[in-house]
Design an enzyme around this catalytic site. Structure first.
Site, PDB file in Angstrom:
ATOM      1  N   CYS A 131       0.918  -1.266  -0.022  1.00  0.00           N
ATOM      2  CA  CYS A 131      -0.069   0.060   0.044  1.00  0.00           C
ATOM      3  C   CYS A 131       0.923   1.168   0.049  1.00  0.00           C
ATOM      4  O   CYS A 131       1.357   1.586   1.157  1.00  0.00           O
ATOM      5  CB  CYS A 131      -0.721  -0.053   1.088  1.00  0.00           C
ATOM      6  SG  CYS A 131      -1.942   1.483   1.241  1.00  0.00           S
ATOM      7  N   CYS A 134      -0.588   4.224   2.208  1.00  0.00           N
ATOM      8  CA  CYS A 134      -0.389   4.105   3.985  1.00  0.00           C
ATOM      9  C   CYS A 134      -0.125   2.760   4.204  1.00  0.00           C
ATOM     10  O   CYS A 134       0.968   2.135   4.134  1.00  0.00           O
ATOM     11  CB  CYS A 134      -1.657   4.733   4.715  1.00  0.00           C
ATOM     12  SG  CYS A 134      -3.040   4.038   4.119  1.00  0.00           S
ATOM     13  N   SER A 135      -1.391   2.190   4.848  1.00  0.00           N
ATOM     14  CA  SER A 135      -1.287   0.754   5.070  1.00  0.00           C
ATOM     15  C   SER A 135      -2.418  -0.222   4.843  1.00  0.00           C
ATOM     16  O   SER A 135      -2.565  -1.017   5.834  1.00  0.00           O
ATOM     17  CB  SER A 135      -0.854   0.814   6.757  1.00  0.00           C
ATOM     18  OG  SER A 135      -1.784   1.362   7.419  1.00  0.00           O
ATOM     19  N   CYS A 136      -3.112   0.202   3.848  1.00  0.00           N
ATOM     20  CA  CYS A 136      -4.201  -0.611   3.634  1.00  0.00           C
ATOM     21  C   CYS A 136      -4.031  -1.994   3.476  1.00  0.00           C
ATOM     22  O   CYS A 136      -2.964  -2.633   2.707  1.00  0.00           O
ATOM     23  CB  CYS A 136      -4.846  -0.229   2.197  1.00  0.00           C
ATOM     24  SG  CYS A 136      -5.159   1.642   2.255  1.00  0.00           S
TER      25      CYS A 136
END
Length: 253
Positions: A131, A134-136
């Site tokens: 991702c 961000c941090s999906c």
């Protein structure tokens, strides 16, 4: 033993002389934690949810693990009909391993990331997910993302030099294997269905699920007999850190 301090040559136990267990030192609270506390307390005050609702959800969230994803992969390896459902309707296939993306907690909390794609590896194609925003991450299936997945260094480098980054994780792919990097976003999640390794013929779903680790379903490792957990992935400090000026520290001097 109680904690003591010396005063004029005499030892005095804390708390009136009663033995006690020292409390752990608390780190300084971060800006994000302050924001979360403020938003949570405001939401409870406004009646959006109760403190009990938050407690139940937090316990559910903390219990997430890659186990459901591992079961999905193992079932797809052993059941061709289920494998077809995994690709045709992965959300429905997730329900068969106990994950309902529309209501993942089971008590009414809906998910805002309900578009899932399962990426099939083959002997000539390998997928890895990231991702870059961000941090999906597909948390209902894989649990919480590892720290390195959220780190800016992984997010920006895996899309530019994927083979080199995978080699740093210990995965060296032959040049004839096509490497595809899939970028998650706010509404889409990906999970890798790795190739079933040789030497697992006749294994049960339970045995197969044990070797399908989190890293295999992200794409930075391959399943293999005897490997049932992911090793530590330490984050090393940069030897030539780049600071806000955009140049290595020694170049700025």
């Amino acid at each position: 033993m109680s904690e003591t301090h010396k005063d004029g040559g005499h030892d005095h136990p804390e708390h009136g002389g009663h033995d006690h267990q020292a409390a752990p030192m608390v780190d300084e609270i971060s800006d994000f934690e302050i924001l979360e506390l403020a938003v949570r307390e405001l939401a409870i005050e406004k009646g959006l949810f109760t403190a009990e609702d938050h407690r139940v959800f937090s316990e559910w969230n903390d219990a997430r693990s890659p186990a459901a994803g591992s079961r999905m992969v193992a079932k797809a390896w052993t059941d061709p009909a289920y494998k077809s459902r995994v690709f045709a309707d992965p959300l429905a296939a997730s329900k068969e391993v106990g994950v309902d993306w529309a209501e993942p907690t089971g008590f009414g909390t809906t998910s805002d990331y309900m578009h899932l794609t399962v990426l099939e590896d083959t002997p000539t194609v390998h997928h890895v997910i990231v991702c870059t925003l961000c941090s999906c991450y597909p948390r209902p299936l894989l649990g919480h993302s590892p720290y390195w997945y959220r780190a800016p260094n992984y997010r920006r480098r895996i899309v530019r030099w994927p083979r080199q980054v995978l080699a740093e994780f210990g995965l060296i792919l032959p040049p004839e294997v096509e490497l595809r990097v899939e970028d998650s976003n706010a509404k889409s999640r990906f999970m890798v269905l790795p190739v079933r390794p040789a030497g697992t013929e006749g294994w049960t779903e339970e045995q197969l699920a044990e070797i399908v680790t989190r890293d295999c379903m992200i794409g930075i490792a391959l399943p293999r007999p005897g490997r049932t957990s992911d090793g530590p992935r330490p984050i090393h400090k940069a030897s030539r850190p780049v600071h806000s000026g955009g140049r290595p520290k020694e170049a700025a001097q």
